[in-house]
Design a protein around this motif. Structure first.
Motif, mmCIF file in Angstrom:
data_model
loop_
_atom_site.group_PDB
_atom_site.id
_atom_site.type_symbol
_atom_site.label_atom_id
_atom_site.label_comp_id
_atom_site.label_asym_id
_atom_site.label_seq_id
_atom_site.Cartn_x
_atom_site.Cartn_y
_atom_site.Cartn_z
ATOM 1 N N MET A 135 59.263 72.476 -2.105
ATOM 2 C CA MET A 135 58.228 72.545 -1.079
ATOM 3 C C MET A 135 58.790 72.027 0.233
ATOM 4 S SD MET A 135 55.194 70.935 -3.403
ATOM 5 C CE MET A 135 56.286 69.717 -4.163
ATOM 6 N N THR A 136 58.392 72.634 1.343
ATOM 7 C CA THR A 136 58.824 72.199 2.663
ATOM 8 C C THR A 136 57.734 71.321 3.274
ATOM 9 O OG1 THR A 136 60.061 74.246 2.956
ATOM 10 C CG2 THR A 136 59.600 72.968 4.940
ATOM 11 N N VAL A 137 58.132 70.165 3.789
ATOM 12 C CA VAL A 137 57.191 69.242 4.419
ATOM 13 C C VAL A 137 56.772 69.825 5.760
ATOM 14 C CG1 VAL A 137 56.892 66.911 5.343
ATOM 15 C CG2 VAL A 137 58.270 67.268 3.282
ATOM 16 N N LEU A 138 55.455 70.041 5.916
ATOM 17 C CA LEU A 138 54.930 70.582 7.171
ATOM 18 C C LEU A 138 54.449 69.483 8.105
ATOM 19 C CD1 LEU A 138 52.885 73.620 5.828
ATOM 20 C CD2 LEU A 138 55.187 73.595 6.786
ATOM 21 N N ARG A 139 53.902 68.415 7.541
ATOM 22 C CA ARG A 139 53.480 67.287 8.355
ATOM 23 C C ARG A 139 53.358 66.050 7.492
ATOM 24 N NH1 ARG A 139 48.095 66.532 7.797
ATOM 25 N NH2 ARG A 139 47.097 66.144 9.710
ATOM 26 N N ALA A 180 43.456 65.340 18.036
ATOM 27 C CA ALA A 180 42.222 64.808 17.443
ATOM 28 C C ALA A 180 41.892 65.491 16.124
ATOM 29 C CB ALA A 180 41.066 64.967 18.418
ATOM 30 N N ARG A 181 42.144 66.786 16.032
ATOM 31 C CA ARG A 181 41.839 67.528 14.800
ATOM 32 C C ARG A 181 42.709 67.037 13.640
ATOM 33 N NH1 ARG A 181 41.011 73.703 15.199
ATOM 34 N NH2 ARG A 181 38.904 73.006 15.487
ATOM 35 N N THR A 182 43.990 66.823 13.894
ATOM 36 C CA THR A 182 44.868 66.347 12.820
ATOM 37 C C THR A 182 44.527 64.910 12.452
ATOM 38 O OG1 THR A 182 46.523 66.895 14.518
ATOM 39 C CG2 THR A 182 47.181 67.157 12.296
ATOM 40 N N ILE A 236 40.137 62.117 6.600
ATOM 41 C CA ILE A 236 39.451 62.720 5.462
ATOM 42 C C ILE A 236 40.350 62.703 4.229
ATOM 43 C CG2 ILE A 236 38.510 64.886 4.548
ATOM 44 C CD1 ILE A 236 37.576 65.460 7.471
ATOM 45 N N ILE A 237 41.588 63.074 4.397
ATOM 46 C CA ILE A 237 42.536 63.126 3.279
ATOM 47 C C ILE A 237 42.747 61.732 2.686
ATOM 48 C CG2 ILE A 237 44.970 63.527 2.669
ATOM 49 C CD1 ILE A 237 44.877 65.840 4.750
#
Length: 44
Positions: free
Chosen positions: A18-22, A31-33, A39-40
């Motif tokens: 798997m490639t790390v995206l963030r 603000a969205r991230t 939440i996560i």
């Protein structure tokens, strides 16, 4: 070992690569991230 965005990782138990995206909590400029990170982390 420090994991960075773009690194290819694999679970110790196996599975696909798997490639790390963030990284959760790393990007505070959007603000969205930031809201998604909260939440996560609260959901476990």
């Amino acid at each position: 070992m420090e994991i960075k965005k773009g690194d290819v990782v694999k679970l110790k138990s196996g599975g696909p690569e798997m490639t790390v995206l963030r990284i959760i909590g790393f990007d505070k400029s959007n603000a969205r991230t930031s809201m998604a990170d909260k939440i996560i982390t609260s959901a476990g």
